[in-house]
Scaffold this motif. Structure first.
Motif, PDB file in Angstrom:
ATOM      1  N   ASP A  10      18.220  -2.416  31.700  1.00  0.00           N
ATOM      2  CA  ASP A  10      18.996  -3.658  31.751  1.00  0.00           C
ATOM      3  C   ASP A  10      19.729  -3.944  30.443  1.00  0.00           C
ATOM      4  OD1 ASP A  10      18.169  -4.054  34.352  1.00  0.00           O
ATOM      5  OD2 ASP A  10      16.553  -5.427  33.816  1.00  0.00           O
ATOM      6  N   SER A  11      20.379  -2.920  29.910  1.00  0.00           N
ATOM      7  CA  SER A  11      21.175  -3.076  28.691  1.00  0.00           C
ATOM      8  C   SER A  11      22.205  -1.956  28.648  1.00  0.00           C
ATOM      9  CB  SER A  11      20.288  -3.006  27.438  1.00  0.00           C
ATOM     10  OG  SER A  11      19.791  -1.691  27.262  1.00  0.00           O
ATOM     11  N   ASP A  12      23.211  -2.155  27.826  1.00  0.00           N
ATOM     12  CA  ASP A  12      24.204  -1.100  27.632  1.00  0.00           C
ATOM     13  C   ASP A  12      23.539   0.175  27.111  1.00  0.00           C
ATOM     14  OD1 ASP A  12      26.334  -2.727  28.446  1.00  0.00           O
ATOM     15  OD2 ASP A  12      26.693  -3.443  26.414  1.00  0.00           O
ATOM     16  N   THR A  13      22.585   0.014  26.217  1.00  0.00           N
ATOM     17  CA  THR A  13      21.894   1.163  25.638  1.00  0.00           C
ATOM     18  C   THR A  13      21.094   1.909  26.702  1.00  0.00           C
ATOM     19  OG1 THR A  13      21.749  -0.021  23.539  1.00  0.00           O
ATOM     20  CG2 THR A  13      20.322   1.900  23.793  1.00  0.00           C
ATOM     21  N   GLY A  14      20.417   1.178  27.571  1.00  0.00           N
ATOM     22  CA  GLY A  14      19.666   1.800  28.657  1.00  0.00           C
ATOM     23  C   GLY A  14      20.578   2.545  29.619  1.00  0.00           C
ATOM     24  N   LEU A  15      21.718   1.952  29.925  1.00  0.00           N
ATOM     25  CA  LEU A  15      22.666   2.623  30.818  1.00  0.00           C
ATOM     26  C   LEU A  15      23.318   3.824  30.141  1.00  0.00           C
ATOM     27  CD1 LEU A  15      24.338  -0.306  32.777  1.00  0.00           C
ATOM     28  CD2 LEU A  15      22.487   1.224  33.497  1.00  0.00           C
ATOM     29  N   ASP A  16      23.495   3.757  28.819  1.00  0.00           N
ATOM     30  CA  ASP A  16      23.998   4.930  28.088  1.00  0.00           C
ATOM     31  C   ASP A  16      23.023   6.093  28.234  1.00  0.00           C
ATOM     32  OD1 ASP A  16      26.249   3.551  27.262  1.00  0.00           O
ATOM     33  OD2 ASP A  16      25.491   3.178  25.226  1.00  0.00           O
ATOM     34  N   TRP A  17      21.718   5.801  28.113  1.00  0.00           N
ATOM     35  CA  TRP A  17      20.719   6.855  28.279  1.00  0.00           C
ATOM     36  C   TRP A  17      20.764   7.389  29.706  1.00  0.00           C
ATOM     37  CZ3 TRP A  17      16.680   8.198  31.366  1.00  0.00           C
ATOM     38  CH2 TRP A  17      15.922   9.291  30.944  1.00  0.00           C
ATOM     39  N   ALA A  18      20.863   6.510  30.692  1.00  0.00           N
ATOM     40  CA  ALA A  18      20.916   6.936  32.097  1.00  0.00           C
ATOM     41  C   ALA A  18      22.121   7.848  32.330  1.00  0.00           C
ATOM     42  CB  ALA A  18      20.977   5.719  33.015  1.00  0.00           C
ATOM     43  N   ASN A  19      23.268   7.483  31.757  1.00  0.00           N
ATOM     44  CA  ASN A  19      24.463   8.313  31.914  1.00  0.00           C
ATOM     45  C   ASN A  19      24.284   9.673  31.253  1.00  0.00           C
ATOM     46  OD1 ASN A  19      25.892   6.398  33.406  1.00  0.00           O
ATOM     47  ND2 ASN A  19      26.708   5.423  31.567  1.00  0.00           N
ATOM     48  N   ALA A  20      23.671   9.693  30.082  1.00  0.00           N
ATOM     49  CA  ALA A  20      23.421  10.965  29.393  1.00  0.00           C
ATOM     50  C   ALA A  20      22.455  11.830  30.205  1.00  0.00           C
ATOM     51  CB  ALA A  20      22.862  10.708  27.996  1.00  0.00           C
ATOM     52  N   LEU A  51      11.716   4.067  26.393  1.00  0.00           N
ATOM     53  CA  LEU A  51      11.306   3.241  27.530  1.00  0.00           C
ATOM     54  C   LEU A  51      11.983   3.690  28.816  1.00  0.00           C
ATOM     55  CD1 LEU A  51      11.205  -0.294  25.888  1.00  0.00           C
ATOM     56  CD2 LEU A  51       9.272   1.208  26.453  1.00  0.00           C
ATOM     57  N   CYS A  52      13.242   4.077  28.740  1.00  0.00           N
ATOM     58  CA  CYS A  52      13.945   4.577  29.927  1.00  0.00           C
ATOM     59  C   CYS A  52      13.297   5.867  30.427  1.00  0.00           C
ATOM     60  CB  CYS A  52      15.414   4.811  29.618  1.00  0.00           C
ATOM     61  SG  CYS A  52      16.376   3.310  29.390  1.00  0.00           S
ATOM     62  N   ALA A  53      13.024   6.780  29.508  1.00  0.00           N
ATOM     63  CA  ALA A  53      12.405   8.045  29.891  1.00  0.00           C
ATOM     64  C   ALA A  53      11.013   7.813  30.494  1.00  0.00           C
ATOM     65  CB  ALA A  53      12.317   8.976  28.682  1.00  0.00           C
ATOM     66  N   ALA A  54      10.254   6.898  29.903  1.00  0.00           N
ATOM     67  CA  ALA A  54       8.923   6.586  30.438  1.00  0.00           C
ATOM     68  C   ALA A  54       9.034   5.992  31.841  1.00  0.00           C
ATOM     69  CB  ALA A  54       8.192   5.626  29.507  1.00  0.00           C
ATOM     70  N   GLU A  55      10.049   5.172  32.060  1.00  0.00           N
ATOM     71  CA  GLU A  55      10.265   4.590  33.394  1.00  0.00           C
ATOM     72  C   GLU A  55      10.582   5.676  34.414  1.00  0.00           C
ATOM     73  OE1 GLU A  55      10.331   1.496  36.153  1.00  0.00           O
ATOM     74  OE2 GLU A  55       9.812   1.355  34.042  1.00  0.00           O
ATOM     75  N   VAL A  56      11.370   6.655  34.026  1.00  0.00           N
ATOM     76  CA  VAL A  56      11.683   7.768  34.936  1.00  0.00           C
ATOM     77  C   VAL A  56      10.424   8.561  35.267  1.00  0.00           C
ATOM     78  CG1 VAL A  56      12.941   9.956  35.150  1.00  0.00           C
ATOM     79  CG2 VAL A  56      14.105   7.933  34.255  1.00  0.00           C
ATOM     80  N   GLY A  64       6.413   3.638  39.424  1.00  0.00           N
ATOM     81  CA  GLY A  64       7.404   2.714  38.886  1.00  0.00           C
ATOM     82  C   GLY A  64       8.200   2.069  40.003  1.00  0.00           C
ATOM     83  N   ASP A  65       9.109   1.216  39.615  1.00  0.00           N
ATOM     84  CA  ASP A  65       9.970   0.510  40.567  1.00  0.00           C
ATOM     85  C   ASP A  65      11.303   1.252  40.639  1.00  0.00           C
ATOM     86  OD1 ASP A  65      11.396  -1.220  42.143  1.00  0.00           O
ATOM     87  OD2 ASP A  65      11.370  -2.875  40.702  1.00  0.00           O
ATOM     88  N   VAL A  66      11.460   2.097  41.648  1.00  0.00           N
ATOM     89  CA  VAL A  66      12.670   2.903  41.781  1.00  0.00           C
ATOM     90  C   VAL A  66      13.905   2.013  41.921  1.00  0.00           C
ATOM     91  CG1 VAL A  66      13.826   4.669  43.173  1.00  0.00           C
ATOM     92  CG2 VAL A  66      11.387   4.846  42.735  1.00  0.00           C
ATOM     93  N   ALA A  67      13.741   0.819  42.466  1.00  0.00           N
ATOM     94  CA  ALA A  67      14.869  -0.113  42.605  1.00  0.00           C
ATOM     95  C   ALA A  67      15.374  -0.587  41.246  1.00  0.00           C
ATOM     96  CB  ALA A  67      14.462  -1.301  43.463  1.00  0.00           C
ATOM     97  N   ALA A  68      14.571  -0.436  40.199  1.00  0.00           N
ATOM     98  CA  ALA A  68      14.949  -0.923  38.870  1.00  0.00           C
ATOM     99  C   ALA A  68      15.665   0.136  38.035  1.00  0.00           C
ATOM    100  CB  ALA A  68      13.709  -1.412  38.123  1.00  0.00           C
ATOM    101  N   ILE A  69      15.799   1.342  38.572  1.00  0.00           N
ATOM    102  CA  ILE A  69      16.485   2.384  37.818  1.00  0.00           C
ATOM    103  C   ILE A  69      17.868   2.624  38.418  1.00  0.00           C
ATOM    104  CG2 ILE A  69      14.340   3.455  37.046  1.00  0.00           C
ATOM    105  CD1 ILE A  69      14.701   5.599  39.115  1.00  0.00           C
TER     106      ILE A  69
END
Length: 108
Positions: A10-20, A51-56, A64-69
């Motif tokens: 839920d941040s630009d930084t988190g979405l940057d990681w998701a895109n990478a 935190l993003c990697a741990a969520e994955v 985890g909550d797949v709806a949150a990724i």
């Protein structure tokens, strides 16, 4: 940098990681490397990445909550594109990284 919620993504930084992660072809190397954090002077980006990697990892193993990724990562998980045996080996890294990030947050 924007933040709009409490989730790892839920941040630009988190979405940057998701895109990478998506751009890397959902690389397990990127997943693993994002979890390699140590106590000390952690940068904000490294904490969010961990935190993003741990969520994955949690979502890949059904905890985890797949709806949150982000949808591309959720599709990857639903399509079983990650080697679950390798992801299982990252559980200890994921737990350790979350503990490090939490201790860094408490110190600040």
């Amino acid at each position: 940098m924007g933040r709009w919620g409490d989730g790892a993504f839920d941040s630009d930084t988190g979405l940057d990681w998701a895109n990478a992660f998506e751009d890397s072809g959902f690389s397990l190397f990127l997943l693993r490397d994002s979890l390699l954090v140590e106590e000390g002077d952690l940068e904000f980006e490294a904490m969010v990445d961990a935190l993003c990697a741990a969520e994955v990892v949690a979502c890949a193993l059904g905890h985890g909550d797949v709806a949150a990724i982000p949808p591309p990562i959720a599709e990857c998980l639903r399509g079983s594109k990650l080697d679950i045996a390798v992801v299982e080996q990252l559980v200890d890294n994921a737990i350790a990284s979350v503990k490090v990030v939490c201790s860094e947050i408490v110190e600040e």
